[in-house]
Design a protein around this motif. Sequence first.
Motif, PDB file in Angstrom:
ATOM      1  N   LEU A 115      42.741  57.578  61.080  1.00 48.10           N
ATOM      2  CA  LEU A 115      42.119  57.937  59.808  1.00 48.10           C
ATOM      3  C   LEU A 115      42.630  57.052  58.675  1.00 48.10           C
ATOM      4  O   LEU A 115      41.867  56.637  57.807  1.00 48.10           O
ATOM      5  N   LEU A 116      43.923  56.749  58.696  1.00 44.98           N
ATOM      6  CA  LEU A 116      44.523  55.957  57.617  1.00 44.98           C
ATOM      7  C   LEU A 116      44.088  54.497  57.653  1.00 44.98           C
ATOM      8  O   LEU A 116      43.927  53.870  56.602  1.00 44.98           O
ATOM      9  N   LEU A 117      43.902  53.942  58.846  1.00 43.19           N
ATOM     10  CA  LEU A 117      43.615  52.514  58.954  1.00 43.19           C
ATOM     11  C   LEU A 117      42.176  52.193  59.304  1.00 43.19           C
ATOM     12  O   LEU A 117      41.763  51.040  59.199  1.00 43.19           O
ATOM     13  N   ASN A 118      41.401  53.182  59.731  1.00 43.02           N
ATOM     14  CA  ASN A 118      40.029  52.908  60.119  1.00 43.02           C
ATOM     15  C   ASN A 118      39.174  52.582  58.904  1.00 43.02           C
ATOM     16  O   ASN A 118      39.191  53.279  57.906  1.00 43.02           O
ATOM     17  N   ASN A 119      38.424  51.490  59.019  1.00 40.78           N
ATOM     18  CA  ASN A 119      37.517  51.064  57.936  1.00 40.78           C
ATOM     19  C   ASN A 119      38.259  50.830  56.627  1.00 40.78           C
ATOM     20  O   ASN A 119      37.756  51.137  55.544  1.00 40.78           O
ATOM     21  N   THR A 120      39.457  50.278  56.712  1.00 39.25           N
ATOM     22  CA  THR A 120      40.222  50.003  55.487  1.00 39.25           C
ATOM     23  C   THR A 120      40.534  48.517  55.367  1.00 39.25           C
ATOM     24  O   THR A 120      41.588  48.139  54.903  1.00 39.25           O
ATOM     25  N   ALA A 121      39.620  47.682  55.836  1.00 43.03           N
ATOM     26  CA  ALA A 121      39.824  46.243  55.714  1.00 43.03           C
ATOM     27  C   ALA A 121      39.880  45.857  54.234  1.00 43.03           C
ATOM     28  O   ALA A 121      39.215  46.455  53.385  1.00 43.03           O
ATOM     29  N   LEU A 122      40.678  44.862  53.927  1.00 49.70           N
ATOM     30  CA  LEU A 122      40.801  44.430  52.542  1.00 49.70           C
ATOM     31  C   LEU A 122      39.487  43.832  52.049  1.00 49.70           C
ATOM     32  O   LEU A 122      38.761  43.190  52.804  1.00 49.70           O
ATOM     33  N   PRO A 123      39.173  44.008  50.773  1.00 49.46           N
ATOM     34  CA  PRO A 123      37.929  43.433  50.238  1.00 49.46           C
ATOM     35  C   PRO A 123      38.040  41.928  50.070  1.00 49.46           C
ATOM     36  O   PRO A 123      39.146  41.368  50.011  1.00 49.46           O
ATOM     37  N   VAL A 124      36.892  41.262  50.008  1.00 56.18           N
ATOM     38  CA  VAL A 124      36.904  39.833  49.708  1.00 56.18           C
ATOM     39  C   VAL A 124      37.313  39.647  48.253  1.00 56.18           C
ATOM     40  O   VAL A 124      37.220  40.569  47.439  1.00 56.18           O
ATOM     41  N   CYS A 125      37.756  38.450  47.932  1.00 58.89           N
ATOM     42  CA  CYS A 125      38.167  38.144  46.556  1.00 58.89           C
ATOM     43  C   CYS A 125      36.940  37.716  45.738  1.00 58.89           C
ATOM     44  O   CYS A 125      35.941  37.239  46.281  1.00 58.89           O
ATOM     45  N   ALA A 126      37.032  37.882  44.436  1.00 63.66           N
ATOM     46  CA  ALA A 126      35.968  37.455  43.520  1.00 63.66           C
ATOM     47  C   ALA A 126      36.312  36.086  42.948  1.00 63.66           C
ATOM     48  O   ALA A 126      37.426  35.585  43.111  1.00 63.66           O
ATOM     49  N   THR A 127      35.348  35.481  42.271  1.00 64.97           N
ATOM     50  CA  THR A 127      35.580  34.158  41.680  1.00 64.97           C
ATOM     51  C   THR A 127      35.588  34.194  40.158  1.00 64.97           C
ATOM     52  O   THR A 127      35.725  33.162  39.522  1.00 64.97           O
ATOM     53  N   ASN A 128      35.449  35.398  39.573  1.00 68.42           N
ATOM     54  CA  ASN A 128      35.420  35.488  38.114  1.00 68.42           C
ATOM     55  C   ASN A 128      36.809  35.487  37.496  1.00 68.42           C
ATOM     56  O   ASN A 128      36.961  35.581  36.278  1.00 68.42           O
ATOM     57  N   ALA A 129      37.830  35.389  38.331  1.00 68.31           N
ATOM     58  CA  ALA A 129      39.216  35.317  37.856  1.00 68.31           C
ATOM     59  C   ALA A 129      40.038  34.597  38.923  1.00 68.31           C
ATOM     60  O   ALA A 129      39.667  34.594  40.103  1.00 68.31           O
ATOM     61  N   PRO A 130      41.155  33.981  38.530  1.00 63.97           N
ATOM     62  CA  PRO A 130      42.002  33.321  39.536  1.00 63.97           C
ATOM     63  C   PRO A 130      42.459  34.305  40.605  1.00 63.97           C
ATOM     64  O   PRO A 130      42.720  35.475  40.330  1.00 63.97           O
ATOM     65  N   ILE A 131      42.544  33.826  41.832  1.00 57.82           N
ATOM     66  CA  ILE A 131      43.038  34.626  42.941  1.00 57.82           C
ATOM     67  C   ILE A 131      44.541  34.390  43.056  1.00 57.82           C
ATOM     68  O   ILE A 131      44.985  33.250  43.199  1.00 57.82           O
ATOM     69  N   GLU A 132      45.303  35.451  42.935  1.00 57.53           N
ATOM     70  CA  GLU A 132      46.757  35.333  43.002  1.00 57.53           C
ATOM     71  C   GLU A 132      47.178  35.122  44.458  1.00 57.53           C
ATOM     72  O   GLU A 132      46.790  35.878  45.342  1.00 57.53           O
ATOM     73  N   LEU A 133      47.961  34.095  44.690  1.00 60.69           N
ATOM     74  CA  LEU A 133      48.431  33.745  46.030  1.00 60.69           C
ATOM     75  C   LEU A 133      49.942  33.924  46.081  1.00 60.69           C
ATOM     76  O   LEU A 133      50.668  33.287  45.308  1.00 60.69           O
ATOM     77  N   MET A 134      50.398  34.813  46.944  1.00 61.04           N
ATOM     78  CA  MET A 134      51.833  35.093  47.066  1.00 61.04           C
ATOM     79  C   MET A 134      52.315  34.729  48.470  1.00 61.04           C
ATOM     80  O   MET A 134      51.707  35.156  49.462  1.00 61.04           O
ATOM     81  N   VAL A 135      53.355  33.933  48.530  1.00 63.30           N
ATOM     82  CA  VAL A 135      53.942  33.513  49.800  1.00 63.30           C
ATOM     83  C   VAL A 135      55.392  33.993  49.823  1.00 63.30           C
ATOM     84  O   VAL A 135      56.164  33.676  48.919  1.00 63.30           O
TER      85      VAL A 135
END
Length: 247
Positions: A115-135
Amino acid sequence: MKKTLITLALITASLTAQAATQVEIDQALAPVKTPADLQQLLNAPSPLDALAGNLPLFLDSITGLAQGQNISFDKQLLSAPLTATEVYHILALFGQQTHIAQYQGAAIVTASDTLLLNNTALPVCATNAPIELMVTLDSQKQAQFHYAQAGIECDGNVELTENATITYQLVPQPTSPKGLRLTGAGFTNPFDGHIETVSVSADGQSIQLQNNIQNSGVSKYQFIFATEENDLLLVSPDPEITNRPQN
């Protein structure tokens, strides 16, 4: 009928406001907000017991607690053999249970885990703002890549219906490799015409990709990094762009 519509509108507005503040509510009710809270928790049985031998590593990885800032920790430690339910209860200690979708590596054993993980894929990113990239580097020096916008984690991918410039911005973390900087991007097929140009900022902290919407389909790319850790180059997993021209 008009009165009914007004009532429904008020109910909808109320529910929207509640959803918008759920993260704030979770953080306000979190049992652990200070180092003293954490120490008190450790003096009794708690969800942290599920970490077993990894508990010291997890505690050492916690940052932001003493400063009252956004609390972060080594996410790699919150994966199998821990179950999704165990991870959820640990996140709830810090008011971060709404981020359970980020922990797809947790084990699924019970119906609650599903129940907690089913259908909880992360959304795609948008292009109207910078996408924060963390390593970040986990306890075994394995590089972990995370993407977010406005504090909400996304999967690093974008879907476009028009020409756009996609910007990724490095956001340094306490466990980021020393001197991390972007040097460019590599492509599985640089001749498909999806991305036309790539530019990296002078300080290596951001990268921009310009797409051509006339070429539909998917293009995969990998970010290339240099660090002060050694002379080797670091390559990210594949983000991708999907061009969907509108007819």
